[in-house]
Design an enzyme around this catalytic site. Structure first.
Site, PDB file in Angstrom:
ATOM      1  CD  GLU A 268     -12.925  -2.652 -23.506  1.00  0.00           C
ATOM      2  OE1 GLU A 268     -12.072  -3.312 -24.032  1.00  0.00           O
ATOM      3  OE2 GLU A 268     -13.850  -1.992 -24.090  1.00  0.00           O
TER       4      GLU A 268
ATOM      5  CG  ASP B 112     -18.413 -19.557 -30.694  1.00  0.00           C
ATOM      6  OD1 ASP B 112     -18.433 -18.728 -31.146  1.00  0.00           O
ATOM      7  OD2 ASP B 112     -19.581 -19.953 -29.760  1.00  0.00           O
TER       8      ASP B 112
ATOM      9  NE  ARG C  83     -11.916 -14.671 -42.682  1.00  0.00           N
ATOM     10  CZ  ARG C  83     -11.876 -13.339 -42.317  1.00  0.00           C
ATOM     11  NH1 ARG C  83     -11.131 -12.712 -41.390  1.00  0.00           N
ATOM     12  NH2 ARG C  83     -12.437 -12.375 -43.033  1.00  0.00           N
TER      13      ARG C  83
ATOM     14  CG  HIS D 276     -18.019  -7.423 -27.715  1.00  0.00           C
ATOM     15  ND1 HIS D 276     -17.750  -6.896 -28.989  1.00  0.00           N
ATOM     16  CD2 HIS D 276     -19.340  -7.003 -27.539  1.00  0.00           C
ATOM     17  CE1 HIS D 276     -18.731  -6.373 -29.516  1.00  0.00           C
ATOM     18  NE2 HIS D 276     -19.604  -6.378 -28.665  1.00  0.00           N
TER      19      HIS D 276
HETATM   20  C1  GRF Z   1     -11.558  -2.495 -27.109  1.00  0.00           C
HETATM   21  O1  GRF Z   1     -12.736  -1.756 -26.744  1.00  0.00           O
HETATM   22  C2  GRF Z   1     -12.115  -3.965 -26.976  1.00  0.00           C
HETATM   23  O2  GRF Z   1     -12.978  -4.314 -26.206  1.00  0.00           O
HETATM   24  C3  GRF Z   1     -12.395  -3.991 -28.711  1.00  0.00           C
HETATM   25  O3  GRF Z   1     -11.759  -3.232 -29.282  1.00  0.00           O
HETATM   26  C4  GRF Z   1     -10.986  -2.278 -28.330  1.00  0.00           C
HETATM   27  C5  GRF Z   1      -9.656  -2.416 -28.485  1.00  0.00           C
HETATM   28  O4  GRF Z   1      -9.051  -1.561 -27.831  1.00  0.00           O
HETATM   29  N1  GRF Z   1     -12.508  -5.601 -28.855  1.00  0.00           N
HETATM   30  P1  GRF Z   1      -7.314  -1.424 -27.354  1.00  0.00           P
HETATM   31  O5  GRF Z   1      -6.672  -1.698 -28.723  1.00  0.00           O
HETATM   32  O6  GRF Z   1      -7.162  -2.671 -26.511  1.00  0.00           O
HETATM   33  O7  GRF Z   1      -6.922  -0.185 -26.653  1.00  0.00           O
END
Ligand code: GRF
Length: 198
Positions: A168, A135, A59, A103
């Site tokens: 989101e 973090d 990684r 998230h």
């Molecule tokens: C989203 O649900 C985000 O919250 C999570 O992964 C997904 C990504 O979706 N971390 P996209 O690739 O942005 O459509």
């Protein structure tokens, strides 16, 4: 940075085009997967893209290549948008309080994979999404912004995920604009918006 579909990346890109995130440009879009639809979309949009695959490396070595690319492109804020790999401590330390993640739950509830499915199975009646600084712990850093989303009768994990995804896209744009404005301070675990005299 992304690994898949890229709908959050596209929302951010639109947010910049519409001036909802001012004086900002996307310096580079990085995917750890060559076959991610999001990276194809970025390429079609004429953006600078890089595919940096782990190829079985440790990684730290993979991350070092990504850090070098971000630095070469003079990136000031790293946005994880469905980037499905944990970041090494070295990565987090290279961009202190300058990496955001989104998230699909109201953290600290339901960290990790399939947060929407976890929330649905648990039977919560409100879930949502969280934009937070990254973090060294998974889905853990200081929370910049959350949006609540109701779980409705007749929902399944997929309909809930779709309703959260709409929020989101709004939340990420708002959070990036806030962070880039610099009008905040971090007090312990708390993000505090700056108001007059603060
Ligand atoms: C989203 O649900 C985000 O919250 C999570 O992964 C997904 C990504 O979706 N971390 P996209 O690739 O942005 O459509």
């Amino acid at each position: 940075m992304l690994s898949g579909r890229g709908s959050n990346f596209l929302a951010i890109s639109e947010g910049i085009a519409q001036g909802r995130i001012a004086n900002t440009e996307i310096a580079v879009v990085i995917s750890n997967r060559g076959d991610a639809p999001g990276i194809a979309a970025a390429r079609s949009a004429g953006l600078v893209t890089e595919v940096i695959e782990p190829r079985g490396r440790p990684r730290a070595d993979h991350d070092a290549e990504i850090i070098a690319s971000l630095q070469a492109h003079q990136v000031e804020l790293v946005c994880l948008a469905g980037y499905m790999r944990l970041l090494s401590a070295q990565f987090v330390r290279a961009f202190p309080q300058r990496i955001l993640n989104i998230h699909p739950s109201l953290l600290p509830a339901f960290p990790g994979l399939d947060a929407q499915g976890q929330a649905f199975a648990y039977g919560v009646t409100v879930s949502g999404c969280t934009v937070h600084f990254v973090d060294e712990e998974l889905d853990h850093g200081v929370i910049v912004l959350q949006k609540a989303v109701p779980v409705l009768p007749g929902d399944d994990a997929d309909t809930l995920a779709a309703r959260i995804l709409e929020q989101e896209h709004v939340a990420y744009i708002e959070a990036i604009a806030r962070v880039l404005s610099g009008e905040y301070r971090v007090d312990g675990r708390r993000y505090v918006a700056r108001s007059d005299g603060n």
